[in-house]
Design a protein around this motif. Structure first.
Motif, PDB file in Angstrom:
ATOM      1  N   ARG A 343       0.892  -1.579   0.262  1.00 54.44           N
ATOM      2  CA  ARG A 343       0.369  -0.060  -0.266  1.00 54.44           C
ATOM      3  C   ARG A 343       0.545   1.148   0.044  1.00 54.44           C
ATOM      4  O   ARG A 343       2.123   0.985   0.040  1.00 54.44           O
ATOM      5  CB  ARG A 343      -0.765  -0.232   0.846  1.00 54.44           C
ATOM      6  N   MET A 344      -0.077   1.866  -0.478  1.00 48.24           N
ATOM      7  CA  MET A 344       1.469   3.573  -0.744  1.00 48.24           C
ATOM      8  C   MET A 344       0.224   4.616  -0.692  1.00 48.24           C
ATOM      9  O   MET A 344      -0.725   4.802  -2.267  1.00 48.24           O
ATOM     10  CB  MET A 344       2.287   3.434  -2.192  1.00 48.24           C
ATOM     11  N   LYS A 345       0.276   5.526  -0.038  1.00 45.53           N
ATOM     12  CA  LYS A 345      -0.164   6.840  -0.185  1.00 45.53           C
ATOM     13  C   LYS A 345      -0.044   8.302  -0.798  1.00 45.53           C
ATOM     14  O   LYS A 345       1.851   8.120  -0.814  1.00 45.53           O
ATOM     15  CB  LYS A 345      -0.808   7.529   1.196  1.00 45.53           C
ATOM     16  N   LEU A 346      -0.234   8.037  -2.324  1.00 49.81           N
ATOM     17  CA  LEU A 346       0.570   8.329  -3.117  1.00 49.81           C
ATOM     18  C   LEU A 346       0.477  10.026  -2.391  1.00 49.81           C
ATOM     19  O   LEU A 346       1.265  11.374  -3.380  1.00 49.81           O
ATOM     20  CB  LEU A 346      -0.778   8.832  -4.670  1.00 49.81           C
ATOM     21  N   THR A 347      -0.252  10.586  -2.229  1.00 41.36           N
ATOM     22  CA  THR A 347      -0.514  11.734  -1.696  1.00 41.36           C
ATOM     23  C   THR A 347       0.487  12.520  -0.659  1.00 41.36           C
ATOM     24  O   THR A 347       0.427  12.956   0.229  1.00 41.36           O
ATOM     25  CB  THR A 347      -2.691  12.345  -0.760  1.00 41.36           C
ATOM     26  N   ASP A 348       1.069  11.813   0.388  1.00 38.07           N
ATOM     27  CA  ASP A 348       1.948  11.740   1.315  1.00 38.07           C
ATOM     28  C   ASP A 348       3.085  12.237   0.751  1.00 38.07           C
ATOM     29  O   ASP A 348       3.582  12.416  -0.671  1.00 38.07           O
ATOM     30  CB  ASP A 348       2.610  10.398   2.761  1.00 38.07           C
ATOM     31  N   PRO A 349       3.658  13.725   1.404  1.00 35.27           N
ATOM     32  CA  PRO A 349       4.746  14.598   1.215  1.00 35.27           C
ATOM     33  C   PRO A 349       6.150  13.264   0.259  1.00 35.27           C
ATOM     34  O   PRO A 349       6.537  13.809  -0.518  1.00 35.27           O
ATOM     35  CB  PRO A 349       5.053  14.999   2.200  1.00 35.27           C
ATOM     36  N   ASP A 350       6.260  12.194   1.335  1.00 34.12           N
ATOM     37  CA  ASP A 350       7.150  11.195   1.093  1.00 34.12           C
ATOM     38  C   ASP A 350       6.426   9.729   0.945  1.00 34.12           C
ATOM     39  O   ASP A 350       6.714   9.025   1.764  1.00 34.12           O
ATOM     40  CB  ASP A 350       8.473  11.188   1.947  1.00 34.12           C
ATOM     41  N   PRO A 351       5.969   9.658  -0.060  1.00 28.86           N
ATOM     42  CA  PRO A 351       5.141   8.415  -0.621  1.00 28.86           C
ATOM     43  C   PRO A 351       6.677   7.250  -0.089  1.00 28.86           C
ATOM     44  O   PRO A 351       7.156   7.264  -0.624  1.00 28.86           O
ATOM     45  CB  PRO A 351       4.850   8.609  -1.992  1.00 28.86           C
ATOM     46  N   LYS A 352       5.674   5.900   0.600  1.00 30.39           N
ATOM     47  CA  LYS A 352       6.583   4.458   1.046  1.00 30.39           C
ATOM     48  C   LYS A 352       5.378   4.013  -0.157  1.00 30.39           C
ATOM     49  O   LYS A 352       4.489   4.186   1.467  1.00 30.39           O
ATOM     50  CB  LYS A 352       6.887   5.240   2.120  1.00 30.39           C
ATOM     51  N   TRP A 353       6.323   3.364  -0.213  1.00 31.41           N
ATOM     52  CA  TRP A 353       5.259   0.919   0.346  1.00 31.41           C
ATOM     53  C   TRP A 353       4.959   0.532   1.441  1.00 31.41           C
ATOM     54  O   TRP A 353       6.619   0.390   2.333  1.00 31.41           O
ATOM     55  CB  TRP A 353       6.076  -0.139  -1.033  1.00 31.41           C
ATOM     56  N   VAL A 354       3.901   0.244   2.127  1.00 35.32           N
ATOM     57  CA  VAL A 354       3.973  -0.349   3.369  1.00 35.32           C
ATOM     58  C   VAL A 354       3.513  -1.638   2.642  1.00 35.32           C
ATOM     59  O   VAL A 354       2.341  -1.833   2.665  1.00 35.32           O
ATOM     60  CB  VAL A 354       3.557   0.313   4.838  1.00 35.32           C
ATOM     61  N   MET A 355       4.236  -2.458   3.247  1.00 32.10           N
ATOM     62  CA  MET A 355       4.321  -4.404   3.056  1.00 32.10           C
ATOM     63  C   MET A 355       3.102  -5.106   4.089  1.00 32.10           C
ATOM     64  O   MET A 355       3.273  -4.614   4.752  1.00 32.10           O
ATOM     65  CB  MET A 355       5.591  -4.911   2.521  1.00 32.10           C
ATOM     66  N   GLU A 356       2.260  -6.229   3.682  1.00 27.76           N
ATOM     67  CA  GLU A 356       2.259  -7.148   4.188  1.00 27.76           C
ATOM     68  C   GLU A 356       1.875  -8.491   3.312  1.00 27.76           C
ATOM     69  O   GLU A 356       1.764  -8.252   2.213  1.00 27.76           O
ATOM     70  CB  GLU A 356       0.068  -6.462   4.545  1.00 27.76           C
ATOM     71  N   ASP A 357       1.490  -9.435   4.272  1.00 30.52           N
ATOM     72  CA  ASP A 357       1.584 -10.918   3.690  1.00 30.52           C
ATOM     73  C   ASP A 357      -0.164 -11.334   3.348  1.00 30.52           C
ATOM     74  O   ASP A 357      -0.965 -11.179   4.703  1.00 30.52           O
ATOM     75  CB  ASP A 357       2.247 -11.496   4.388  1.00 30.52           C
ATOM     76  N   MET A 358      -0.190 -11.705   2.501  1.00 30.87           N
ATOM     77  CA  MET A 358      -1.792 -12.154   2.869  1.00 30.87           C
ATOM     78  C   MET A 358      -1.407 -13.659   2.822  1.00 30.87           C
ATOM     79  O   MET A 358      -0.398 -14.182   3.322  1.00 30.87           O
ATOM     80  CB  MET A 358      -1.693 -12.500   1.174  1.00 30.87           C
ATOM     81  N   PRO A 359      -2.996 -13.801   4.312  1.00 26.90           N
ATOM     82  CA  PRO A 359      -3.379 -15.460   3.796  1.00 26.90           C
ATOM     83  C   PRO A 359      -2.576 -16.758   3.541  1.00 26.90           C
ATOM     84  O   PRO A 359      -2.411 -17.468   3.538  1.00 26.90           O
ATOM     85  CB  PRO A 359      -4.462 -15.827   5.070  1.00 26.90           C
ATOM     86  N   LEU A 360      -2.683 -16.258   1.813  1.00 25.93           N
ATOM     87  CA  LEU A 360      -2.612 -17.017   0.955  1.00 25.93           C
ATOM     88  C   LEU A 360      -1.534 -16.350  -0.994  1.00 25.93           C
ATOM     89  O   LEU A 360      -1.595 -15.221  -0.915  1.00 25.93           O
ATOM     90  CB  LEU A 360      -3.791 -17.757   0.271  1.00 25.93           C
ATOM     91  N   GLY A 361      -1.057 -17.461  -1.116  1.00 25.21           N
ATOM     92  CA  GLY A 361       0.022 -16.787  -1.821  1.00 25.21           C
ATOM     93  C   GLY A 361      -0.852 -17.117  -3.793  1.00 25.21           C
ATOM     94  O   GLY A 361      -1.739 -17.349  -3.573  1.00 25.21           O
ATOM     95  N   ARG A 362      -0.709 -15.876  -4.295  1.00 18.92           N
ATOM     96  CA  ARG A 362      -1.810 -15.113  -5.183  1.00 18.92           C
ATOM     97  C   ARG A 362      -1.135 -15.119  -6.667  1.00 18.92           C
ATOM     98  O   ARG A 362      -0.438 -13.810  -5.944  1.00 18.92           O
ATOM     99  CB  ARG A 362      -3.565 -14.828  -4.755  1.00 18.92           C
TER     100      ARG A 362
END
Length: 581
Positions: A343-362
């Motif tokens: 997830r990345m907030k494009l409107t942030d002054p310094d956008p960064k990806w915040v990563m999470e893991d799904m329960p299942l790869g896909r």
């Protein structure tokens, strides 16, 4: 027996509250009642209550949702889907599979196709949601791996395809008399578009971006400044991996500032398509590749609108495959799919990806926005990539993702599995009643039903998310009317509705969702807008009127038709169709 009683009560309860809010006219007023009556021909489209409304209480999804098989076969494999404002869905696959399992009507045939000299079978159908029926449609040229968008009138603009179809522009306009069919325009695209992505723009035109060996973009319709040109777009060439590509079907989102967000492979930019200029490049997403054939999926999370604030813009991308996975799959070695979401907030002054893991790869997931603002992830495989015979181990469980849940460990919920693998060339779309329509899957060069691990799927099914469970029927809002036929940007309008058991402590939500063109794990043009509520007025014990502001600009809500849902305690009702001018 208990379930039957609950379902019957729900139905009778809705009839009761409808008449309690709007009692039938007395005989003394009957002579004038016709003066206020609007026929379906004259009534504003947003005020028409569907003649057949899907009543979720007649199904019994559990807290984990439920699957319902709609048809064993619709005659074709649902590679592409587009919901229309008249509650019908255009579905099509490709013409060079050979003969499909449904015939064209009235003895119609296509001639000199590359697969068959004479082809009298259909490769497109029109599905009627209300009646659960379908009829064949006729496409003239190959629509394989094409793209599309609805224009401001609700007509499907469908672009590109394969070989004879790769330059073509086709239209499908909604109709009520079942006499409409595909129209292929005499003018062509400037270059071939195969695996491209489309998006409607604020001025009502459609931009077509990319495609195989098409490092450019163009518009439909073209204006006087376009000079029938395709505009060079080096970003697509830069994001192409040798031997694999991994940047086809790029993810596109129109931003509130009027620029276009474009994601390809692992990179993304804000792009000024008017001046052909990259405005900003965002950080690269960590981990795997995300576009075809290492196919992931993406949504722009709901835009929450408030008159005093600019909306936060956040994109989410899930699934995909490692670089080299496609080449490995061609040799019979299927690497594990990605489990990560970013997830990345494009409107942030310094956008960064915040990563999470799904329960299942896909790999090859479909991501759809639900009326509640949650995200559902379904279809796809656990190993391999997109492409012929390139994936194994279907992932049968949908995943519900709650983006506003503060605890990341509680955002993902595994839901009830389907029994039908939906691999390469499957698709899904949100329906006006809140169900998810799911179909397709054909990882073979032709229709293949025997002797293979994953046969071609001609079936059509629906997934009922947990909010359609009968125990929530008393919470489900029913929209009776929407003020006005066409909504104006930034202007207030009202919605009249009934709710069985209104909880004043629980906030109501009004969401508008643009119907998507879905293929190859990307729902083009999908966007969800949460409207600002100005006032909630109680009209009767069950009746309410909500006043909301329409979206403020065409950058936020491009012109066209939207599904408008009212959500009460996390439970949406059937949508009303509204149109932004």
């Amino acid at each position: 027996m208990g379930l039957i009683k609950i379902q019957s009560f729900s139905f009778l309860f809705r009839i009761f509250i409808l008449f309690s809010l709007f009692p039938p006219p007395s005989s003394s007023s009957s002579s004038s009642s016709h003066h206020h009556h609007l026929s379906s021909q004259n009534r504003p489209i947003s005020q028409i209550i569907p003649s057949i409304i899907f009543d979720p209480s007649f199904f019994s999804p559990s807290a984990s949702g439920e699957w319902v098989l709609l048809h064993d076969s619709i005659g074709i494999s649902a590679m592409h889907m587009q919901l229309l404002y008249n509650n019908k869905v255009v579905i099509f696959d490709r013409t060079d599979f050979g003969a499909s399992n449904i015939s064209l009507p009235y003895g119609q045939c296509r001639y000199n196709d590359e697969a068959l000299d004479v082809d009298c079978s259909a490769h497109s159908v029109l599905y009627d949601i209300s009646f659960n029926t379908y009829r064949p449609l006729m496409v003239q040229t190959d629509v394989w791996c094409s793209s599309g968008a609805l224009d401001s009138d609700g007509t499907l603009v469908q672009t590109g395809g394969y070989h004879a179809g790769d330059h073509k522009i086709r239209l499908f306009s909604p109709c009520e008399l079942d006499d409409c069919d595909w129209t292929e325009l005499p003018q062509n695209l400037t270059v071939q578009r195969w695996y491209a992505s489309d998006h409607i723009l604020p001025d009502g035109r459609v931009i077509i971006v990319g495609g195989r060996r098409a490092f450019s973009y163009e518009f439909f319709p073209k204006n006087s400044n376009d000079n029938d040109a395709a505009f060079d777009f080096p970003f697509l060439k830069e994001t192409t991996d040798p031997g694999e590509e991994n940047n086809l079907y790029p993810f596109l989102y129109l931003l509130p500032d009027g620029n276009l967000y474009i994601f390809a492979n692992q990179r993304s930019i804000s792009f000024d398509y008017v001046n052909n200029k990259v405005v900003k490049e965002f950080p690269m997403i960590p981990g795997e590749k995300r576009n075809y054939p290492s196919t992931g999926s993406s949504v722009m999370l709901p835009l929450r609108l408030h008159s005093a604030l600019n909306p936060v813009v956040e994109v989410m991308i899930c699934g995909g495959a490692r670089g080299g996975a496609y080449i490995s799959a061609q040799k019979g070695a299927f690497w594990p799919a990605s489990r990560t979401c970013g997830r990345m907030k494009l409107t942030d002054p310094d956008p960064k990806w915040v990563m999470e893991d799904m329960p299942l790869g896909r790999v090859m997931p479909d991501m759809l926005l639900l009326p509640t603002g949650d995200v559902i992830i379904l279809n796809g495989a656990a190993r391999g990539t997109a492409g012929w015979e390139s994936a194994v181990d279907p992932v049968l469980n949908p995943i519900l993702y709650k983006p506003d849940e503060p605890d990341p460990d509680n955002r993902f919920t595994v839901l009830t599995p389907s029994t039908i693998p939906r691999m390469y060339h499957s698709s899904a779309t949100l329906l006006p009643d809140g169900r998810i329509l799911v179909g397709g899957s054909n990882p073979h060069a032709r229709y293949n039903f025997t002797g293979v691990k994953y046969p071609t799927e001609l079936s059509l099914e629906a997934f009922l998310p947990p909010y359609l469970a009968p125990q929530y029927a008393h919470l489900r809002p029913l929209i009776l009317a929407v003020e006005g036929q066409i909504l104006s940007h930034g202007q207030p309008f009202s919605i009249t509705l009934i709710v069985g058991f209104y909880h004043p402590d629980e906030e109501l939500m009004v969401s508008m969702i643009a119907p998507s063109f879905t293929t190859h794990s990307f729902a083009m043009n999908q966007r969800l807008l949460v409207l600002e509520i100005v006032e909630t007025e109680r009209l009767s014990f069950f009746g309410f009127k909500i006043t909301v502001f329409a979206p403020p600009s065409r950058n936020i809500a491009p012109p066209g038709y939207y599904m408008m849902f009212v959500v009460h305690q996390g439970v949406p009702g059937h949508c009303a169709w509204v149109r932004m001018q």
